[in-house]
Design a protein around this motif. Structure first.
Motif, PDB file in Angstrom:
ATOM      1  N   ILE A  55       0.890  -1.162   0.000  1.00 30.29           N
ATOM      2  CA  ILE A  55       0.000   0.000   0.000  1.00 30.29           C
ATOM      3  C   ILE A  55       0.924   1.206   0.000  1.00 30.29           C
ATOM      4  O   ILE A  55       1.799   1.323   0.861  1.00 30.29           O
ATOM      5  CB  ILE A  55      -0.912   0.020   1.256  1.00 30.29           C
ATOM      6  CG1 ILE A  55      -1.748  -1.270   1.334  1.00 30.29           C
ATOM      7  CG2 ILE A  55      -1.815   1.257   1.247  1.00 30.29           C
ATOM      8  CD1 ILE A  55      -2.350  -1.537   2.718  1.00 30.29           C
ATOM      9  N   THR A  56       0.787   2.085  -0.986  1.00 30.49           N
ATOM     10  CA  THR A  56       1.698   3.227  -1.061  1.00 30.49           C
ATOM     11  C   THR A  56       0.996   4.527  -0.672  1.00 30.49           C
ATOM     12  O   THR A  56      -0.201   4.689  -0.839  1.00 30.49           O
ATOM     13  CB  THR A  56       2.292   3.374  -2.477  1.00 30.49           C
ATOM     14  OG1 THR A  56       1.222   3.367  -3.416  1.00 30.49           O
ATOM     15  CG2 THR A  56       3.242   2.256  -2.807  1.00 30.49           C
ATOM     16  N   CYS A  57       1.807   5.448  -0.165  1.00 28.95           N
ATOM     17  CA  CYS A  57       1.324   6.756   0.264  1.00 28.95           C
ATOM     18  C   CYS A  57       0.999   7.597  -0.965  1.00 28.95           C
ATOM     19  O   CYS A  57       1.775   7.628  -1.924  1.00 28.95           O
ATOM     20  CB  CYS A  57       2.416   7.428   1.107  1.00 28.95           C
ATOM     21  SG  CYS A  57       2.044   9.131   1.547  1.00 28.95           S
ATOM     22  N   ASP A  58      -0.149   8.278  -0.948  1.00 29.43           N
ATOM     23  CA  ASP A  58      -0.564   9.094  -2.092  1.00 29.43           C
ATOM     24  C   ASP A  58       0.200  10.399  -2.204  1.00 29.43           C
ATOM     25  O   ASP A  58       0.101  11.086  -3.216  1.00 29.43           O
ATOM     26  CB  ASP A  58      -2.071   9.375  -2.013  1.00 29.43           C
ATOM     27  CG  ASP A  58      -2.892   8.193  -2.508  1.00 29.43           C
ATOM     28  OD1 ASP A  58      -2.576   7.677  -3.597  1.00 29.43           O
ATOM     29  OD2 ASP A  58      -3.821   7.775  -1.806  1.00 29.43           O
ATOM     30  N   VAL A  64       3.391   2.368   2.965  1.00 29.45           N
ATOM     31  CA  VAL A  64       2.897   2.722   4.301  1.00 29.45           C
ATOM     32  C   VAL A  64       3.121   1.561   5.278  1.00 29.45           C
ATOM     33  O   VAL A  64       2.842   1.672   6.465  1.00 29.45           O
ATOM     34  CB  VAL A  64       1.386   3.108   4.293  1.00 29.45           C
ATOM     35  CG1 VAL A  64       1.137   4.274   3.352  1.00 29.45           C
ATOM     36  CG2 VAL A  64       0.497   1.928   3.936  1.00 29.45           C
ATOM     37  N   ALA A  80      -4.328  -2.179   8.563  1.00 30.14           N
ATOM     38  CA  ALA A  80      -5.101  -0.955   8.802  1.00 30.14           C
ATOM     39  C   ALA A  80      -4.320   0.123   9.540  1.00 30.14           C
ATOM     40  O   ALA A  80      -4.889   1.118   9.961  1.00 30.14           O
ATOM     41  CB  ALA A  80      -6.362  -1.312   9.576  1.00 30.14           C
ATOM     42  N   TYR A  82      -2.507   2.744   8.933  1.00 28.39           N
ATOM     43  CA  TYR A  82      -2.078   3.891   8.138  1.00 28.39           C
ATOM     44  C   TYR A  82      -3.270   4.837   8.043  1.00 28.39           C
ATOM     45  O   TYR A  82      -4.391   4.495   8.418  1.00 28.39           O
ATOM     46  CB  TYR A  82      -1.579   3.460   6.758  1.00 28.39           C
ATOM     47  CG  TYR A  82      -2.624   2.793   5.894  1.00 28.39           C
ATOM     48  CD1 TYR A  82      -2.945   1.463   6.068  1.00 28.39           C
ATOM     49  CD2 TYR A  82      -3.283   3.513   4.905  1.00 28.39           C
ATOM     50  CE1 TYR A  82      -3.905   0.846   5.283  1.00 28.39           C
ATOM     51  CE2 TYR A  82      -4.238   2.906   4.109  1.00 28.39           C
ATOM     52  CZ  TYR A  82      -4.543   1.574   4.302  1.00 28.39           C
ATOM     53  OH  TYR A  82      -5.484   0.981   3.531  1.00 28.39           O
ATOM     54  N   ARG A  84      -6.079   7.068   6.238  1.00 29.30           N
ATOM     55  CA  ARG A  84      -6.892   7.043   5.018  1.00 29.30           C
ATOM     56  C   ARG A  84      -7.913   8.165   5.090  1.00 29.30           C
ATOM     57  O   ARG A  84      -8.575   8.353   6.114  1.00 29.30           O
ATOM     58  CB  ARG A  84      -7.594   5.684   4.898  1.00 29.30           C
ATOM     59  CG  ARG A  84      -8.631   5.653   3.780  1.00 29.30           C
ATOM     60  CD  ARG A  84      -9.049   4.270   3.457  1.00 29.30           C
ATOM     61  NE  ARG A  84      -8.059   3.678   2.546  1.00 29.30           N
ATOM     62  CZ  ARG A  84      -8.228   2.493   1.961  1.00 29.30           C
ATOM     63  NH1 ARG A  84      -9.281   1.780   2.235  1.00 29.30           N
ATOM     64  NH2 ARG A  84      -7.319   2.031   1.128  1.00 29.30           N
ATOM     65  N   GLN A 101     -10.371   9.101  -2.378  1.00 33.37           N
ATOM     66  CA  GLN A 101      -9.780   8.214  -1.371  1.00 33.37           C
ATOM     67  C   GLN A 101      -8.272   8.345  -1.419  1.00 33.37           C
ATOM     68  O   GLN A 101      -7.649   8.149  -2.462  1.00 33.37           O
ATOM     69  CB  GLN A 101     -10.197   6.768  -1.639  1.00 33.37           C
ATOM     70  CG  GLN A 101      -9.765   5.832  -0.530  1.00 33.37           C
ATOM     71  CD  GLN A 101     -10.191   4.407  -0.806  1.00 33.37           C
ATOM     72  OE1 GLN A 101     -11.383   4.117  -0.835  1.00 33.37           O
ATOM     73  NE2 GLN A 101      -9.227   3.528  -1.007  1.00 33.37           N
ATOM     74  N   ASP A 103      -4.491   7.490   0.674  1.00 35.74           N
ATOM     75  CA  ASP A 103      -3.777   6.745   1.718  1.00 35.74           C
ATOM     76  C   ASP A 103      -2.493   7.506   2.026  1.00 35.74           C
ATOM     77  O   ASP A 103      -1.819   7.976   1.107  1.00 35.74           O
ATOM     78  CB  ASP A 103      -3.419   5.331   1.228  1.00 35.74           C
ATOM     79  CG  ASP A 103      -4.660   4.508   0.904  1.00 35.74           C
ATOM     80  OD1 ASP A 103      -5.703   4.741   1.549  1.00 35.74           O
ATOM     81  OD2 ASP A 103      -4.584   3.648   0.008  1.00 35.74           O
ATOM     82  N   CYS A 105       1.236   7.762   4.475  1.00 30.22           N
ATOM     83  CA  CYS A 105       2.170   7.176   5.432  1.00 30.22           C
ATOM     84  C   CYS A 105       2.131   8.067   6.682  1.00 30.22           C
ATOM     85  O   CYS A 105       1.564   9.171   6.647  1.00 30.22           O
ATOM     86  CB  CYS A 105       3.583   7.104   4.850  1.00 30.22           C
ATOM     87  SG  CYS A 105       4.396   8.701   4.669  1.00 30.22           S
TER      88      CYS A 105
END
Ligand SMILES: [Zn+2]
Length: 126
Positions: A55-58, A64, A80, A82, A84, A101, A103, A105
């Motif tokens: 799951i990568t940080c936007d 993350v 879960a 991280y 959001r 949406q 996500d 870090c």
């Protein structure tokens, strides 16, 4: 003795001392073990399963998930820990029907939090 008879003796283990009276061909327990392992009754297949592997940080694009957690979890679907941010706008909004949406870090979430606090201070000052 025909080849077919030998085949049946082997198949039904009639040459095994505890099963039958046939003494030829000689019963070989090791050969029997191999026969069981290679039994055609068991079919094997390799199945492909879709998993969440990262799951990568936007904001910064970094993962993350820390390395230790990545090694412990084969599927990150339930991960879960991280930040959001989800935003949905409905009827009457200029953004009606839009859904966001993001996500983040932990580091980027801290930056975002300080930006929010600065905005709050600016809005309150007005
Ligand atoms: Zn980040």
């Amino acid at each position: 003795m025909s080849a077919k008879e030998v085949e049946f003796i082997r198949q039904f283990r009639s040459n095994a001392p505890e099963v039958g009276y046939n003494r030829w061909p000689k019963f070989n327990s090791q050969a029997l073990d191999l026969t069981i392992e290679e039994s055609p009754m068991k079919e094997h297949s390799v199945q492909v399963t879709r998993v969440v592997s990262d799951i990568t940080c936007d904001i910064c694009g970094q993962s993350v998930v820390n390395e230790a957690q990545k090694n412990n979890m084969a599927n990150l679907d339930s991960f879960a820990e991280y930040a959001r941010l989800v935003a949905e706008f409905g009827y009457g909004s200029k953004r009606d029907g839009e859904k966001f949406q993001f996500d983040f870090c932990e580091g980027c979430f801290e930056d975002l939090l300080s930006k929010i606090n600065k905005l709050k201070a600016v809005k309150k000052a007005k």
